[in-house]
Design a protein around this motif. Structure first.
Motif, PDB file in Angstrom:
ATOM      1  N   HIS A   1       3.372  69.068-121.144  1.00  0.00           N
ATOM      2  CA  HIS A   1       2.031  68.523-121.355  1.00  0.00           C
ATOM      3  C   HIS A   1       1.757  67.332-120.439  1.00  0.00           C
ATOM      4  CE1 HIS A   1       0.998  71.274-124.499  1.00  0.00           C
ATOM      5  NE2 HIS A   1       2.195  71.094-125.029  1.00  0.00           N
ATOM      6  N   ALA A   2       2.765  66.544-120.129  1.00  0.00           N
ATOM      7  CA  ALA A   2       2.586  65.445-119.173  1.00  0.00           C
ATOM      8  C   ALA A   2       2.222  66.002-117.797  1.00  0.00           C
ATOM      9  CB  ALA A   2       3.850  64.597-119.088  1.00  0.00           C
ATOM     10  N   GLY A   3       2.836  67.099-117.413  1.00  0.00           N
ATOM     11  CA  GLY A   3       2.501  67.737-116.135  1.00  0.00           C
ATOM     12  C   GLY A   3       1.083  68.274-116.118  1.00  0.00           C
ATOM     13  N   ARG A   4       0.667  68.842-117.230  1.00  0.00           N
ATOM     14  CA  ARG A   4      -0.711  69.350-117.319  1.00  0.00           C
ATOM     15  C   ARG A   4      -1.714  68.206-117.286  1.00  0.00           C
ATOM     16  NH1 ARG A   4       0.306  74.172-121.744  1.00  0.00           N
ATOM     17  NH2 ARG A   4       1.272  75.609-120.270  1.00  0.00           N
ATOM     18  N   GLN A   5      -1.391  67.094-117.928  1.00  0.00           N
ATOM     19  CA  GLN A   5      -2.264  65.926-117.878  1.00  0.00           C
ATOM     20  C   GLN A   5      -2.339  65.374-116.458  1.00  0.00           C
ATOM     21  OE1 GLN A   5      -0.664  63.268-120.823  1.00  0.00           O
ATOM     22  NE2 GLN A   5      -1.722  64.300-122.509  1.00  0.00           N
ATOM     23  N   ALA A   6      -1.221  65.363-115.752  1.00  0.00           N
ATOM     24  CA  ALA A   6      -1.217  64.903-114.363  1.00  0.00           C
ATOM     25  C   ALA A   6      -2.123  65.783-113.510  1.00  0.00           C
ATOM     26  CB  ALA A   6       0.205  64.909-113.809  1.00  0.00           C
ATOM     27  N   GLU A   7      -2.112  67.081-113.769  1.00  0.00           N
ATOM     28  CA  GLU A   7      -2.973  68.006-113.032  1.00  0.00           C
ATOM     29  C   GLU A   7      -4.453  67.670-113.242  1.00  0.00           C
ATOM     30  OE1 GLU A   7      -3.588  72.846-112.780  1.00  0.00           O
ATOM     31  OE2 GLU A   7      -1.867  72.033-113.850  1.00  0.00           O
ATOM     32  N   VAL A   8      -4.824  67.410-114.493  1.00  0.00           N
ATOM     33  CA  VAL A   8      -6.215  67.059-114.804  1.00  0.00           C
ATOM     34  C   VAL A   8      -6.583  65.722-114.172  1.00  0.00           C
ATOM     35  CG1 VAL A   8      -7.788  66.411-116.689  1.00  0.00           C
ATOM     36  CG2 VAL A   8      -6.298  68.411-116.933  1.00  0.00           C
TER      37      VAL A   8
ATOM     38  N   GLN B   1      -7.162  66.050-110.477  1.00  0.00           N
ATOM     39  CA  GLN B   1      -8.458  66.676-110.203  1.00  0.00           C
ATOM     40  C   GLN B   1      -9.585  65.657-110.353  1.00  0.00           C
ATOM     41  OE1 GLN B   1      -8.910  69.743-108.970  1.00  0.00           O
ATOM     42  NE2 GLN B   1     -11.077  69.263-108.790  1.00  0.00           N
ATOM     43  N   ILE B   2      -9.520  64.821-111.380  1.00  0.00           N
ATOM     44  CA  ILE B   2     -10.545  63.791-111.582  1.00  0.00           C
ATOM     45  C   ILE B   2     -10.558  62.819-110.410  1.00  0.00           C
ATOM     46  CG2 ILE B   2     -11.156  61.776-113.004  1.00  0.00           C
ATOM     47  CD1 ILE B   2     -10.147  63.425-115.444  1.00  0.00           C
ATOM     48  N   VAL B   3      -9.380  62.366-109.992  1.00  0.00           N
ATOM     49  CA  VAL B   3      -9.290  61.422-108.870  1.00  0.00           C
ATOM     50  C   VAL B   3      -9.797  62.081-107.590  1.00  0.00           C
ATOM     51  CG1 VAL B   3      -7.667  60.131-107.403  1.00  0.00           C
ATOM     52  CG2 VAL B   3      -7.468  60.037-109.894  1.00  0.00           C
TER      53      VAL B   3
ATOM     54  N   PRO C   1     -12.150  52.680-106.054  1.00  0.00           N
ATOM     55  CA  PRO C   1     -10.821  52.116-105.772  1.00  0.00           C
ATOM     56  C   PRO C   1      -9.654  53.085-106.018  1.00  0.00           C
ATOM     57  CG  PRO C   1     -12.012  50.772-107.408  1.00  0.00           C
ATOM     58  CD  PRO C   1     -12.890  51.913-107.038  1.00  0.00           C
ATOM     59  N   LEU C   2      -9.825  54.057-106.885  1.00  0.00           N
ATOM     60  CA  LEU C   2      -8.745  55.005-107.163  1.00  0.00           C
ATOM     61  C   LEU C   2      -8.780  56.247-106.280  1.00  0.00           C
ATOM     62  CD1 LEU C   2      -8.672  54.922-111.067  1.00  0.00           C
ATOM     63  CD2 LEU C   2      -7.068  53.847-109.480  1.00  0.00           C
ATOM     64  N   ALA C   3      -9.802  56.366-105.448  1.00  0.00           N
ATOM     65  CA  ALA C   3      -9.963  57.571-104.633  1.00  0.00           C
ATOM     66  C   ALA C   3      -8.795  57.794-103.671  1.00  0.00           C
ATOM     67  CB  ALA C   3     -11.280  57.520-103.865  1.00  0.00           C
ATOM     68  N   GLU C   4      -8.158  56.731-103.240  1.00  0.00           N
ATOM     69  CA  GLU C   4      -7.052  56.836-102.288  1.00  0.00           C
ATOM     70  C   GLU C   4      -5.687  56.767-102.961  1.00  0.00           C
ATOM     71  OE1 GLU C   4      -7.383  57.539 -99.023  1.00  0.00           O
ATOM     72  OE2 GLU C   4      -9.521  57.719 -99.472  1.00  0.00           O
ATOM     73  N   SER C   5      -5.649  56.838-104.285  1.00  0.00           N
ATOM     74  CA  SER C   5      -4.361  56.739-104.978  1.00  0.00           C
ATOM     75  C   SER C   5      -3.528  58.004-104.750  1.00  0.00           C
ATOM     76  CB  SER C   5      -4.554  56.489-106.472  1.00  0.00           C
ATOM     77  OG  SER C   5      -5.229  57.560-107.066  1.00  0.00           O
ATOM     78  N   ARG C   6      -2.239  57.806-104.782  1.00  0.00           N
ATOM     79  CA  ARG C   6      -1.294  58.906-104.579  1.00  0.00           C
ATOM     80  C   ARG C   6      -1.362  59.872-105.751  1.00  0.00           C
ATOM     81  NH1 ARG C   6       4.576  56.827-103.755  1.00  0.00           N
ATOM     82  NH2 ARG C   6       4.424  57.084-105.982  1.00  0.00           N
ATOM     83  N   PRO C   7      -1.340  61.176-105.506  1.00  0.00           N
ATOM     84  CA  PRO C   7      -1.388  62.139-106.622  1.00  0.00           C
ATOM     85  C   PRO C   7      -0.158  62.028-107.524  1.00  0.00           C
ATOM     86  CG  PRO C   7      -1.585  63.259-104.494  1.00  0.00           C
ATOM     87  CD  PRO C   7      -1.294  61.831-104.211  1.00  0.00           C
TER      88      PRO C   7
END
Length: 170
Positions: A110-117, A120-122, A130-136
């Motif tokens: 579930h943590a991996g699925r949350q990271a995926e979402v 996508q938002i970022v 400010p978060l547009a350039e953050s590392r995935p």
């Protein structure tokens, strides 16, 4: 002084014999072999699917089969084969295996699925945010129940084959 010297030699001899026994530690060896096989399978299946070598698959988490499950079930099974399935050591190893496997397909999946979402938002944020350039975030963290079961079966088979080899050599 003689007693102290003899005691020191005995301690050194004991330390040397215990350090060499790690090489003959069947449960530890089984867990390591199961982990290595699971990670190798992931490495070669990723090459087969993507037609490129990804060295991260040799040590990374997620994917088929679960190396976490393979490792802990090989450990538990090898402890059972070596010390008996009715003892407290096997019970401890089995409980550890259950906790690790539950975590692999529960929390980490579930943590991996949350990271995926979140990724996508970022990704959809405007460039000036400010978060547009953050590392995935890493998305491949956990396992599906099938990946956990296959990893567990791999661990059991690895320990069983190892047990047969140890018995035939002894």
């Amino acid at each position: 002084m003689d007693d102290l010297g003899a005691s020191s030699r005995a301690t050194t001899t004991s330390a040397l014999s215990s350090s060499s026994s790690i090489l003959s530690n069947f449960p530890l060896f089984s867990a390591f072999i199961a982990f290595t096989i699971a990670q190798s399978i992931k490495f070669f299946t990723s090459w087969y699917k993507e037609k490129r070598w990804d060295l991260k698959r040799l040590v990374g988490s997620g994917g088929m089969p679960s190396s976490h499950s393979a490792t802990v079930t090989a450990l538990a099974a090898a402890v059972g084969f070596q010390d008996g399935f009715g003892g407290s050591l096997f019970a401890t190893a089995l409980t550890l295996a259950c906790v690790v496997m539950h975590d692999a397909f529960g929390v980490r999946l579930h943590a991996g699925r949350q990271a995926e979402v979140l990724n996508q938002i970022v990704y959809e944020l405007p460039a000036e945010h400010p978060l547009a350039e953050s590392r995935p975030l890493r998305e491949l963290l956990g396992h599906t129940p099938t990946q956990v079961i296959v990893g567990a079966l791999l661990g059991i088979v690895t320990a069983a084959i190892g047990h047969l080899i140890v018995r035939s050599v002894s």
